[in-house]
Design a protein around this motif. Structure first.
Motif, PDB file in Angstrom:
ATOM      1  N   CYS A 191      41.500 -28.525  20.036  1.00  0.00           N
ATOM      2  CA  CYS A 191      42.603 -29.545  20.077  1.00  0.00           C
ATOM      3  C   CYS A 191      42.442 -30.436  18.534  1.00  0.00           C
ATOM      4  O   CYS A 191      43.619 -30.925  18.162  1.00  0.00           O
ATOM      5  N   GLN A 192      41.258 -30.933  18.453  1.00  0.00           N
ATOM      6  CA  GLN A 192      41.274 -31.891  17.556  1.00  0.00           C
ATOM      7  C   GLN A 192      41.448 -31.139  16.035  1.00  0.00           C
ATOM      8  O   GLN A 192      41.995 -31.356  15.072  1.00  0.00           O
ATOM      9  N   ARG A 193      40.947 -29.818  16.031  1.00  0.00           N
ATOM     10  CA  ARG A 193      41.314 -29.008  14.612  1.00  0.00           C
ATOM     11  C   ARG A 193      42.780 -28.901  14.471  1.00  0.00           C
ATOM     12  O   ARG A 193      43.294 -29.175  13.420  1.00  0.00           O
ATOM     13  N   MET A 194      43.470 -28.601  15.615  1.00  0.00           N
ATOM     14  CA  MET A 194      44.940 -28.350  15.526  1.00  0.00           C
ATOM     15  C   MET A 194      45.774 -29.499  15.057  1.00  0.00           C
ATOM     16  O   MET A 194      46.715 -29.427  14.274  1.00  0.00           O
ATOM     17  N   VAL A 195      45.382 -30.577  15.728  1.00  0.00           N
ATOM     18  CA  VAL A 195      45.939 -31.905  15.155  1.00  0.00           C
ATOM     19  C   VAL A 195      45.581 -32.241  13.811  1.00  0.00           C
ATOM     20  O   VAL A 195      46.690 -32.374  12.985  1.00  0.00           O
ATOM     21  N   LYS A 196      44.417 -32.005  13.293  1.00  0.00           N
ATOM     22  CA  LYS A 196      44.114 -32.436  11.950  1.00  0.00           C
ATOM     23  C   LYS A 196      44.784 -31.290  10.953  1.00  0.00           C
ATOM     24  O   LYS A 196      45.341 -32.021   9.852  1.00  0.00           O
ATOM     25  N   GLU A 197      45.148 -30.176  11.383  1.00  0.00           N
ATOM     26  CA  GLU A 197      45.773 -29.349  10.588  1.00  0.00           C
ATOM     27  C   GLU A 197      47.232 -29.670  10.467  1.00  0.00           C
ATOM     28  O   GLU A 197      47.995 -29.272   9.564  1.00  0.00           O
ATOM     29  N   ALA A 198      47.831 -30.335  11.609  1.00  0.00           N
ATOM     30  CA  ALA A 198      49.276 -30.572  11.690  1.00  0.00           C
ATOM     31  C   ALA A 198      49.437 -31.698  10.644  1.00  0.00           C
ATOM     32  O   ALA A 198      50.262 -31.724   9.809  1.00  0.00           O
ATOM     33  N   PHE A 199      48.510 -32.604  10.637  1.00  0.00           N
ATOM     34  CA  PHE A 199      48.487 -34.017   9.684  1.00  0.00           C
ATOM     35  C   PHE A 199      48.447 -33.303   8.457  1.00  0.00           C
ATOM     36  O   PHE A 199      48.938 -33.991   7.414  1.00  0.00           O
ATOM     37  N   ALA A 200      47.739 -32.319   7.895  1.00  0.00           N
ATOM     38  CA  ALA A 200      47.529 -31.855   6.426  1.00  0.00           C
ATOM     39  C   ALA A 200      48.846 -31.031   6.265  1.00  0.00           C
ATOM     40  O   ALA A 200      48.861 -30.745   4.995  1.00  0.00           O
ATOM     41  N   ASN A 201      49.900 -30.708   7.250  1.00  0.00           N
ATOM     42  CA  ASN A 201      50.835 -29.996   6.797  1.00  0.00           C
ATOM     43  C   ASN A 201      52.100 -30.851   6.430  1.00  0.00           C
ATOM     44  O   ASN A 201      52.505 -31.366   7.349  1.00  0.00           O
ATOM     45  N   GLU A 203      55.209 -30.127   5.738  1.00  0.00           N
ATOM     46  CA  GLU A 203      56.324 -29.793   6.242  1.00  0.00           C
ATOM     47  C   GLU A 203      56.775 -30.504   7.518  1.00  0.00           C
ATOM     48  O   GLU A 203      57.905 -31.077   7.835  1.00  0.00           O
ATOM     49  N   LEU A 204      55.473 -30.305   8.494  1.00  0.00           N
ATOM     50  CA  LEU A 204      55.623 -30.953   9.727  1.00  0.00           C
ATOM     51  C   LEU A 204      55.578 -32.658   9.621  1.00  0.00           C
ATOM     52  O   LEU A 204      56.469 -33.200  10.175  1.00  0.00           O
ATOM     53  N   ASN A 205      55.019 -33.028   8.812  1.00  0.00           N
ATOM     54  CA  ASN A 205      54.916 -34.445   8.498  1.00  0.00           C
ATOM     55  C   ASN A 205      56.048 -34.922   8.110  1.00  0.00           C
ATOM     56  O   ASN A 205      56.814 -36.143   8.695  1.00  0.00           O
ATOM     57  N   ASP A 206      56.851 -34.196   7.211  1.00  0.00           N
ATOM     58  CA  ASP A 206      58.315 -34.637   6.691  1.00  0.00           C
ATOM     59  C   ASP A 206      59.298 -34.725   8.056  1.00  0.00           C
ATOM     60  O   ASP A 206      60.042 -35.519   7.993  1.00  0.00           O
ATOM     61  N   HIS A 207      59.089 -33.537   8.609  1.00  0.00           N
ATOM     62  CA  HIS A 207      60.208 -33.501   9.726  1.00  0.00           C
ATOM     63  C   HIS A 207      59.778 -34.568  10.930  1.00  0.00           C
ATOM     64  O   HIS A 207      60.820 -35.256  11.371  1.00  0.00           O
ATOM     65  N   LEU A 208      58.697 -34.852  11.116  1.00  0.00           N
ATOM     66  CA  LEU A 208      58.420 -35.484  12.359  1.00  0.00           C
ATOM     67  C   LEU A 208      57.621 -36.982  12.237  1.00  0.00           C
ATOM     68  O   LEU A 208      57.494 -37.736  13.267  1.00  0.00           O
ATOM     69  N   ASN A 209      57.552 -37.319  11.095  1.00  0.00           N
ATOM     70  CA  ASN A 209      56.926 -38.509  10.864  1.00  0.00           C
ATOM     71  C   ASN A 209      55.585 -38.805  11.806  1.00  0.00           C
ATOM     72  O   ASN A 209      55.386 -39.467  12.441  1.00  0.00           O
ATOM     73  N   LEU A 210      54.640 -37.963  11.693  1.00  0.00           N
ATOM     74  CA  LEU A 210      53.453 -37.683  12.389  1.00  0.00           C
ATOM     75  C   LEU A 210      52.321 -38.773  12.149  1.00  0.00           C
ATOM     76  O   LEU A 210      52.367 -39.502  11.433  1.00  0.00           O
ATOM     77  N   THR A 211      52.038 -39.398  13.534  1.00  0.00           N
ATOM     78  CA  THR A 211      50.895 -40.120  13.350  1.00  0.00           C
ATOM     79  C   THR A 211      49.971 -39.999  14.377  1.00  0.00           C
ATOM     80  O   THR A 211      50.149 -39.293  15.102  1.00  0.00           O
ATOM     81  N   SER A 212      48.676 -40.477  14.462  1.00  0.00           N
ATOM     82  CA  SER A 212      47.624 -40.153  15.162  1.00  0.00           C
ATOM     83  C   SER A 212      47.410 -41.236  16.254  1.00  0.00           C
ATOM     84  O   SER A 212      47.456 -42.459  15.927  1.00  0.00           O
ATOM     85  N   PHE A 421      46.947 -23.105  15.321  1.00  0.00           N
ATOM     86  CA  PHE A 421      47.746 -24.186  14.590  1.00  0.00           C
ATOM     87  C   PHE A 421      49.367 -23.704  14.695  1.00  0.00           C
ATOM     88  O   PHE A 421      50.390 -24.592  14.865  1.00  0.00           O
ATOM     89  N   GLN A 422      49.505 -22.333  14.173  1.00  0.00           N
ATOM     90  CA  GLN A 422      50.730 -21.786  14.351  1.00  0.00           C
ATOM     91  C   GLN A 422      51.597 -22.048  15.933  1.00  0.00           C
ATOM     92  O   GLN A 422      52.738 -22.532  15.705  1.00  0.00           O
ATOM     93  N   CYS A 423      50.904 -21.827  16.896  1.00  0.00           N
ATOM     94  CA  CYS A 423      51.443 -22.276  18.027  1.00  0.00           C
ATOM     95  C   CYS A 423      51.896 -23.708  18.410  1.00  0.00           C
ATOM     96  O   CYS A 423      52.938 -23.990  18.771  1.00  0.00           O
ATOM     97  N   LEU A 424      50.928 -24.489  17.657  1.00  0.00           N
ATOM     98  CA  LEU A 424      51.350 -25.954  17.976  1.00  0.00           C
ATOM     99  C   LEU A 424      52.622 -26.181  17.114  1.00  0.00           C
ATOM    100  O   LEU A 424      53.564 -26.895  17.485  1.00  0.00           O
ATOM    101  N   SER A 425      52.394 -25.652  15.759  1.00  0.00           N
ATOM    102  CA  SER A 425      53.564 -25.996  14.821  1.00  0.00           C
ATOM    103  C   SER A 425      54.954 -25.410  15.432  1.00  0.00           C
ATOM    104  O   SER A 425      56.109 -26.079  15.479  1.00  0.00           O
TER     105      SER A 425
END
Ligand SMILES: *Cc1c(COP(=O)(O)O)cnc(C)c1O
Length: 432
Positions: A191-201, A203-212, A421-425
């Protein structure tokens, strides 16, 4: 206050930016440029201050001009709006009970503070923020509860399927509204790894304004200092306590360490660990090796690679000798943890949860070697949260508070996904 990244490759930011971003762009953790020094008067008046006033004075230098004073005071009032009693278990060991908040664990404090800060920041923005959080149990429930209904903020929680307790799972899967629970077919490290990958991505960040909302987020980390001060307010002895912290990602103990660095009197810290022993081993010889996490009965501490380890290094300027002088670590097996729960209940009529029991065992060992000291354990969760572990040990049922009774009648609502990560994305992008 200005924050830099522990990797020193990102631009420096203020409190607002650091809270909204979560992890620094260079994947380091944000760290304050200066650590405020508490005045002599502040420490002298410690015992007479209200909890809200104390919280406000501690955190205000870290927030700076990012939130107006009156509003910040209101946030502090709401954050610490429950009890933090220091209870004597035996002659030399006290328990600071941090489980009197809405989800029965200490993470309520940091999560409530963070949610209200983000709520304030999103008021002045037309872009939605998405809080993405990996949980081994308690973070998810505290975050879900704290963020429920906060406008402009969506919350997505990843938790390891079958590895959280029933109450924890219900607390994070039954709220609906702006809270979504993703049940990951893997362990917490996945879970922690998937979240870290999402933050590093990007495209996802631009779309979703991700924060932790994990303890890597400074708003959560820094507000966890509050209860160390509440502990000292209630400490009845002259000599400062040894404080034993049941540790997983090391956010909690890092909050104590930064409070101490700014002047809070603490004699020594104990990082109490279960079989997940990366830090324990590090203290032996300075060699830090992460491992896959091992499941234990204190599951909120099942972390193979504690994310706040770099902050420990920062706090001590990478000086291994200094770290060894201030922190001891003990590795406590499930078997011993159970024995402690049983013995403390029998001999002192005090019911520990498995995390508190790890802290208690570690402190007890330390105090046998250092008999002139007295100490405090942080009791981080209500034993009821781990009734499946605790009840068979004591051979009794734990009384269920009313709010938990209503919870047990609710139906779980989660989305099962594979640990990639793909599934999360894919899940996240469904919403944009
Ligand atoms: C999260 C948690 C811990 C570990 O705290 P860290 O800040 O991750 O070290 C300990 N006990 C309980 C009950 C928790 O929920």
């Amino acid at each position: 206050m200005i924050y830099r990244s522990t990797n020193n490759k990102s631009e420096k930011v203020d409190f607002r930016e650091a809270t909204i971003t979560g992890l620094a762009p260079d994947k380091g953790l944000f760290f304050p440029e200066q650590i405020p020094v508490l005045s002599v008067d502040f420490l002298k008046d410690l015992k007479s201050k209200s909890k809200a006033q104390l919280a406000y004075e501690i955190v205000a230098p870290y927030v700076g001009s990012s939130i107006p004073k009156e509003y910040l005071f209101k946030i502090c009032e709401e954050t610490v709006d429950f009890d933090f009693p220091l209870v004597k278990i035996k002659e030399n060991i006290y328990s600071l009970e941090l489980f009197h908040g809405p989800t029965l664990a200490f993470k309520d404090v940091g999560a409530r503070f963070l949610s209200r800060c983000l709520g304030y920041f999103s008021k002045n923005s037309d872009k939605k923020t998405t809080v993405l959080v990996a949980t081994s149990g308690d973070t998810g429930s505290a975050v879900a509860n704290s963020f429920l209904g906060v406008e402009g903020v969506e919350v997505v929680i990843l938790y390891p399927s079958g590895k959280v307790s029933l109450i924890q799972e219900l607390q994070l899967t039954t709220l609906g509204n702006n809270i979504t629970a993703l049940e990951v077919e893997g362990d917490f490290d996945d879970c922690q790894r998937m979240v870290k990958e999402a933050f590093a991505n990007k495209e996802l960040n631009d779309h979703l304004n991700l924060t932790s909302a994990n303890s890597i987020n400074i708003a959560r980390w820094l507000s966890q200092q509050f209860y160390y001060f509440f502990a000292l307010q209630q400490w009845p002895h002259e000599k400062p306590p040894v404080i034993s912290v049941p540790s997983g990602n090391f956010g909690n103990i890092c909050a104590g360490l930064i409070a101490h660095k700014s002047g809070l009197p603490v004699t020594h810290f104990i990082a109490a660990c279960n079989s997940n022993d990366a830090f324990y081993k590090y203290l032996q010889n300075g060699d830090y090796k992460t491992k896959a996490s091992v499941p234990t009965i204190s599951n909120a501490m099942d972390v193979g690679n504690p994310s706040n380890f770099v902050r420990v290094l920062e706090l001590f300027d990478n000086d291994f000798k200094q770290i060894q002088n201030k922190i001891s670590s003990f590795r406590i097996s499930d078997e011993i943890t159970k024995k402690t729960i049983s013995e403390v209940y029998e001999n002192h009529n005090y019911l520990l949860d498995p995390h508190g029991a790890v802290a208690y065992t570690a402190l007890d060992i330390y105090l046998k070697e250092n008999p002139t000291e007295k100490g405090i354990i942080l009791e981080t969760a209500h034993p009821l949260k781990f009734n499946n572990v605790v009840e068979p040990i004591i051979g009794e049922e734990i009384e269920i508070p009313l709010n938990v009774k209503t919870l047990l009648e609710k139906t779980k609502n989660s989305i099962l996904i594979s640990p990639t990560f793909q599934c999360l994305s894919n899940e996240l992008l469904k919403w944009v």
